[in-house]
Design a protein around this motif. Structure first.
Motif, PDB file in Angstrom:
ATOM      1  N   ALA A 265     152.757   4.637  34.767  1.00 43.24           N
ATOM      2  CA  ALA A 265     152.162   5.563  35.739  1.00 43.24           C
ATOM      3  C   ALA A 265     151.279   6.584  35.030  1.00 43.24           C
ATOM      4  O   ALA A 265     150.191   6.932  35.521  1.00 43.24           O
TER       5      ALA A 265
ATOM      6  N   HIS B 274     148.148   4.863  33.958  1.00 42.39           N
ATOM      7  CA  HIS B 274     147.241   4.704  35.097  1.00 42.39           C
ATOM      8  C   HIS B 274     146.366   5.935  35.278  1.00 42.39           C
ATOM      9  O   HIS B 274     145.159   5.836  35.522  1.00 42.39           O
ATOM     10  N   LYS B 275     146.971   7.123  35.136  1.00 44.14           N
ATOM     11  CA  LYS B 275     146.192   8.365  35.264  1.00 44.14           C
ATOM     12  C   LYS B 275     145.097   8.435  34.203  1.00 44.14           C
ATOM     13  O   LYS B 275     143.955   8.806  34.488  1.00 44.14           O
TER      14      LYS B 275
ATOM     15  N   ARG C 242     142.321   5.874  34.863  1.00 40.06           N
ATOM     16  CA  ARG C 242     141.451   6.329  35.948  1.00 40.06           C
ATOM     17  C   ARG C 242     140.453   7.376  35.452  1.00 40.06           C
ATOM     18  O   ARG C 242     139.278   7.362  35.819  1.00 40.06           O
TER      19      ARG C 242
ATOM     20  N   GLU D 295     140.474   6.071  43.399  1.00 45.69           N
ATOM     21  CA  GLU D 295     141.737   6.407  44.050  1.00 45.69           C
ATOM     22  C   GLU D 295     142.639   5.189  44.228  1.00 45.69           C
ATOM     23  O   GLU D 295     143.734   5.289  44.776  1.00 45.69           O
TER      24      GLU D 295
ATOM     25  N   ALA E 128     145.351   2.653  43.828  1.00 40.84           N
ATOM     26  CA  ALA E 128     146.661   2.749  43.191  1.00 40.84           C
ATOM     27  C   ALA E 128     146.884   1.568  42.257  1.00 40.84           C
ATOM     28  O   ALA E 128     146.415   0.463  42.510  1.00 40.84           O
TER      29      ALA E 128
ATOM     30  N   LYS F  64     149.053  -1.323  40.658  1.00 42.37           N
ATOM     31  CA  LYS F  64     150.157  -2.177  41.092  1.00 42.37           C
ATOM     32  C   LYS F  64     151.098  -2.363  39.911  1.00 42.37           C
ATOM     33  O   LYS F  64     150.743  -2.981  38.911  1.00 42.37           O
TER      34      LYS F  64
ATOM     35  N   TYR G 294     145.647  -2.767  36.595  1.00 48.84           N
ATOM     36  CA  TYR G 294     144.706  -1.710  36.968  1.00 48.84           C
ATOM     37  C   TYR G 294     143.632  -1.617  35.895  1.00 48.84           C
ATOM     38  O   TYR G 294     143.955  -1.505  34.719  1.00 48.84           O
TER      39      TYR G 294
END
Length: 211
Positions: A38, A41-42, A45, A61, A63, A65, A82
């Motif tokens: 998680a 992922h930030k 992004r 934005e 999400a 998986k 991602y």
């Protein structure tokens, strides 16, 4: 009731089946992998936001998986895709993978005519060698192990071999890091993520694909 075959436990199995702590510890570790992914992922992004002209033109934005399982070749795993776009006949995705007892890995997966790289393999291969990437040589695109039948280091592949690989309907590159380097994993994953974006910029300079 007659049970014709007695099912015995070894001494080690007998000790383990009575030990609650190991299974609870396993669950805590998997939870930590989820948290790690998680956080990755930030960061992923942010990196995409800083590279708006990147080939990976995604909804920032979107999400990630994240999914887990218990039986990839008999062992637990966690996967995060991602960014990712899985459509009929075409795939472009970066997959972050944890495999119990083995490693963390991150792979770039391209498939389909839309995402097929064109000729001029020299700069691609030079980059992959420079950055110590593995290249998938398997005909099966959903294997994650790093045995020589699945992945070879780019330095062990020549341009002729790479051209042959690019004739297939998919292409994958990847890197891995052993589990005993846990504290180095976040930096390894984010650094490799950027390298994959750079590789796509080299491979698709005009932005021909669309994720």
């Amino acid at each position: 009731m007659n049970i014709p075959t007695k099912i015995h436990l070894s001494k080690f199995e007998t000790e383990l089946v009575q030990n609650k702590d190991w299974i609870l510890t396993k669950r805590r570790i998997i939870d930590k992998v989820y948290t790690l992914f998680a956080e990755c992922h930030k960061e992923y992004r942010k990196m995409l936001a800083e590279r708006k002209n990147s080939i990976l033109d995604v909804d920032l934005e979107m999400a990630a998986k994240i999914a887990k399982g218990e039986n990839y070749e008999g062992l637990p795993y966690v996967i995060m895709d991602y960014p990712a776009n899985f459509t009929k006949g075409n795939i472009i995705a970066i997959r972050t993978f944890f495999w119990w007892g083995h490693f963390f890995s991150i792979s770039l997966h391209l498939s389909g005519i839309k995402n097929q790289m064109k000729a001029n393999t020299s700069p691609k291969l030079d980059y992959l060698i420079k950055k110590d990437f593995f290249v998938c040589v398997n005909d099966q695109q959903w294997q994650h192990g790093f045995d020589p039948l699945n992945y070879l280091l780019a330095e062990d592949i020549d341009q002729i071999k790479l051209e042959q690989i690019l004739q297939r309907d998919f292409f994958k590159i990847a890197k891995k890091i052993p589990l005993n380097q846990w504290d180095a994993v976040p930096e390894f994953l984010t650094k490799t993520f950027v390298e994959m974006i750079q590789f796509l910029a080299i491979s698709f300079p005009g932005g021909e694909t669309g994720l």
